[in-house]
Design a protein around this motif. Sequence first.
Motif, short mmCIF file in Angstrom:
data_model
loop_
_atom_site.label_atom_id
_atom_site.label_comp_id
_atom_site.label_asym_id
_atom_site.label_seq_id
_atom_site.Cartn_x
_atom_site.Cartn_y
_atom_site.Cartn_z
N THR A 170 -9.43 4.17 -6.54
CA THR A 170 -8.72 2.97 -6.08
C THR A 170 -8.35 3.09 -4.61
O THR A 170 -8.53 2.15 -3.83
CB THR A 170 -7.45 2.74 -6.91
N SER A 171 -7.83 4.25 -4.22
CA SER A 171 -7.48 4.47 -2.82
C SER A 171 -8.69 4.33 -1.91
O SER A 171 -8.62 3.68 -0.85
CB SER A 171 -6.87 5.87 -2.65
N ILE A 231 0.83 -1.20 0.00
CA ILE A 231 0.00 0.00 0.00
C ILE A 231 0.87 1.25 0.00
O ILE A 231 0.63 2.20 -0.77
CB ILE A 231 -0.95 -0.01 1.22
N TRP A 256 0.77 3.78 -3.14
CA TRP A 256 -0.28 4.75 -2.85
C TRP A 256 -0.23 5.98 -3.75
O TRP A 256 -1.27 6.46 -4.22
CB TRP A 256 -0.20 5.18 -1.38
N SER A 257 0.95 6.49 -4.01
CA SER A 257 1.06 7.72 -4.80
C SER A 257 0.61 7.52 -6.24
O SER A 257 0.26 8.48 -6.94
CB SER A 257 2.50 8.23 -4.78
N PHE A 306 -1.96 5.41 -7.06
CA PHE A 306 -3.35 4.98 -7.10
C PHE A 306 -4.26 6.11 -7.57
O PHE A 306 -4.09 7.28 -7.19
CB PHE A 306 -3.84 4.52 -5.72
#
Length: 372
Positions: free
Chosen positions: A125-126, A114, A118-119, A121
């Motif tokens: 999606t997040s 994750i 994360w950056s 996504f």
Amino acid sequence: MDILVFGKRWEMGLLRFLLAIAVVIEHSSNFFGLTLTGGVVAVQGFFMISGFYMAMILDRKYARGIRGTFLFYSNRLLRIFPIYWVVLLLAVLVSVAGVIWPQYFHSLGVLEKIVSGWSDFHPVTSLFIVVNNLFILGIGTGFFLALQHGVMEFSTHASSYTPRLFEFSFVPQAWSLELELLVYCLAPFLFRRGMVILFGSVIAAFSLRYLAYINGLDSDPWNYRFLPFEFGLFLIGALVYRLYALLSVREVGLVGWFLLVVMIGLTLVYPVLPKGAGFYRPFETAQTIYLLVLAISIPFVFIATRDCKIDRYIGELSYPIYLCHLIVVPMCSGDFGYYGFKPVVFSTALAAGLAYLVGRPLERFRQRRIEA
């Protein structure tokens, strides 16, 4: 899995316990040479038992109408989510500890995935990842979704993609709870319907599975994670209850204990049962035999064990075992101990703590709500 009646305070406890252990073994190693049914059949067996109990409690404990339906929904959520959230918290803590002290703590690596992705996504999606971790809904759907440049993408063969959305779930085995939650939504309106409607729904679900199978949807996740296909197993459980109630069976003598022994025996020797496609092609012969015998046995075993406190206590462990074992298995780091005892013993010990500290107080509260 209460998946797979995982965690309902009902009978058939020893059988449910063995099915939960089968899932642990599936994700670790054999236990003193035993592999039991494997994860697929164990989960499908739980679905069938769950359908039986859902139909029963709707018939016996919850009145028809808005109040009864609300009480049914809220009690089911109270049973599933508190233990799930405790296990989720433990999984997150172990993941954090694994980052800080990797030599001592091992996890599924979800946190690392994750953080690293994360950056990239997409915001949707997040949000999807946060929601499915906190509220379960979406974990099962994640088996059908791949990530392409941070965007969720559905594929009929999502297993060929890396990563898939379920890999960002701290408790990925809770996919079966998503199916249960969706069945709960339908149960008050369908499980109380007539036998003809229930039987027709079973035929429709199994026909749909067959059509998908002959058109190439014959592997994970289609073979046991897709709700429209698995719904037939819940419906069989409900249909079995309706037959049981119609016949007004109350005492079964030694028949119930005999069938319990048969089911335990089939669970233990499942690996030596005949494989290959049976008369219903989407299922192996062994799978068909096991689920058919289980369907026949459920009401008789229920009657035989309904007053057995030891069986009930053992059954209380099944749901927390199912939920917590993927915290335990990675912690073993491939060293599963003498004849694979570590995952089974440690998962059972953790589950006993969860059942005693979380499950039992909640069960008393839920029963008071019904009685009120």
